[in-house]
Design a protein around this motif. Structure first.
Motif, PDB file in Angstrom:
ATOM      1  N   GLN A   8       0.827  -1.302  -0.011  1.00 48.37           N
ATOM      2  CA  GLN A   8       0.091   0.129   0.073  1.00 48.37           C
ATOM      3  C   GLN A   8       0.816   1.392  -0.151  1.00 48.37           C
ATOM      4  O   GLN A   8       0.702   2.134  -0.745  1.00 48.37           O
ATOM      5  CB  GLN A   8      -0.751   0.199   1.200  1.00 48.37           C
ATOM      6  CG  GLN A   8      -2.049  -0.963   1.131  1.00 48.37           C
ATOM      7  CD  GLN A   8      -2.771  -1.031   2.638  1.00 48.37           C
ATOM      8  OE1 GLN A   8      -2.567  -1.826   3.290  1.00 48.37           O
ATOM      9  NE2 GLN A   8      -3.739  -0.092   2.549  1.00 48.37           N
ATOM     10  N   ASP A  11       2.131   1.563  -3.537  1.00 46.42           N
ATOM     11  CA  ASP A  11       1.186   2.197  -4.291  1.00 46.42           C
ATOM     12  C   ASP A  11       0.946   3.930  -4.284  1.00 46.42           C
ATOM     13  O   ASP A  11       0.587   4.602  -5.076  1.00 46.42           O
ATOM     14  CB  ASP A  11      -0.223   1.593  -4.163  1.00 46.42           C
ATOM     15  CG  ASP A  11      -0.349  -0.126  -4.656  1.00 46.42           C
ATOM     16  OD1 ASP A  11       0.775  -0.366  -5.479  1.00 46.42           O
ATOM     17  OD2 ASP A  11      -1.220  -0.806  -4.011  1.00 46.42           O
ATOM     18  N   SER A  68      -4.048   9.609   4.080  1.00 46.60           N
ATOM     19  CA  SER A  68      -4.766   8.280   3.913  1.00 46.60           C
ATOM     20  C   SER A  68      -5.014   7.669   5.071  1.00 46.60           C
ATOM     21  O   SER A  68      -5.777   6.670   5.039  1.00 46.60           O
ATOM     22  CB  SER A  68      -3.637   7.512   3.044  1.00 46.60           C
ATOM     23  OG  SER A  68      -2.346   7.287   3.553  1.00 46.60           O
ATOM     24  N   ILE A  70      -3.150   5.129   6.663  1.00 43.89           N
ATOM     25  CA  ILE A  70      -2.923   3.855   6.633  1.00 43.89           C
ATOM     26  C   ILE A  70      -2.052   3.462   7.621  1.00 43.89           C
ATOM     27  O   ILE A  70      -1.995   2.377   8.239  1.00 43.89           O
ATOM     28  CB  ILE A  70      -2.366   3.155   5.202  1.00 43.89           C
ATOM     29  CG1 ILE A  70      -0.994   3.705   4.736  1.00 43.89           C
ATOM     30  CG2 ILE A  70      -3.269   3.565   4.125  1.00 43.89           C
ATOM     31  CD1 ILE A  70      -0.329   3.181   3.861  1.00 43.89           C
TER      32      ILE A  70
END
Length: 155
Positions: A8, A11, A68, A70
């Motif tokens: 991730q 990405d 994000s 994450i």
């Protein structure tokens, strides 16, 4: 084994790097440190990777990772260049280090030796070409196990 968030993170990081004219070489998340450290290695394909490249990538990636969410907990973002490894592997490295002293190791003796020293001339799909005291030697790629910088020679 890579941390499960690495795909991730890559990405997110890869398109940011491309926008900045950079390449992401790899990423590692050191969760055994307090706070954890996320290290992203970048390369500038058009020139030596500099501090400015790392700073630009750090600002852009940090902003995107925060948005994000994450990585929910505190961490340190570290952007760096992978530097020069001891061995040559990519086409880009074989072009960039033309003229450097190298050692070519082979799986079986070639011309009586299991390693050859010389100055790198080039590499193609068939061989690595060395200059040894003015003579060119073509070592077949299928015999080559490793190509290393020759640290014993002063440039």
């Amino acid at each position: 084994m890579a941390h499960p968030l690495i795909p991730q993170i890559l990405d997110i990081a890869t398109p940011i790097a491309q926008t900045l004219g950079l390449e992401v070489v790899g990423a590692t998340f050191y969760t055994n440190q307090k706070p954890p450290v996320l290290r992203v290695d970048i390369r500038n394909p058009s020139q030596d990777t500099g501090l400015e490249d790392c700073e630009r990538m750090s600002r852009a990636l940090d902003e995107e990772l925060e948005t994000s969410n994450i990585i929910p907990d505190a961490y340190v973002l570290e952007i760096s260049s992978p530097g020069i490894s001891e061995s040559l592997t990519s086409d880009r490295e074989f072009v960039s280090f033309k003229g450097f002293s190298i050692i070519v190791k082979t799986s079986e003796p070639y011309k009586g030796h299991s390693q050859q020293r010389g100055k790198l001339v080039s590499r193609d799909e068939n061989a690595v070409y060395l200059s040894q005291k003015g003579r060119q030697l073509a070592i077949p790629r299928e015999l080559i196990t490793e190509v290393l910088f020759d640290e014993s020679v002063e440039e």
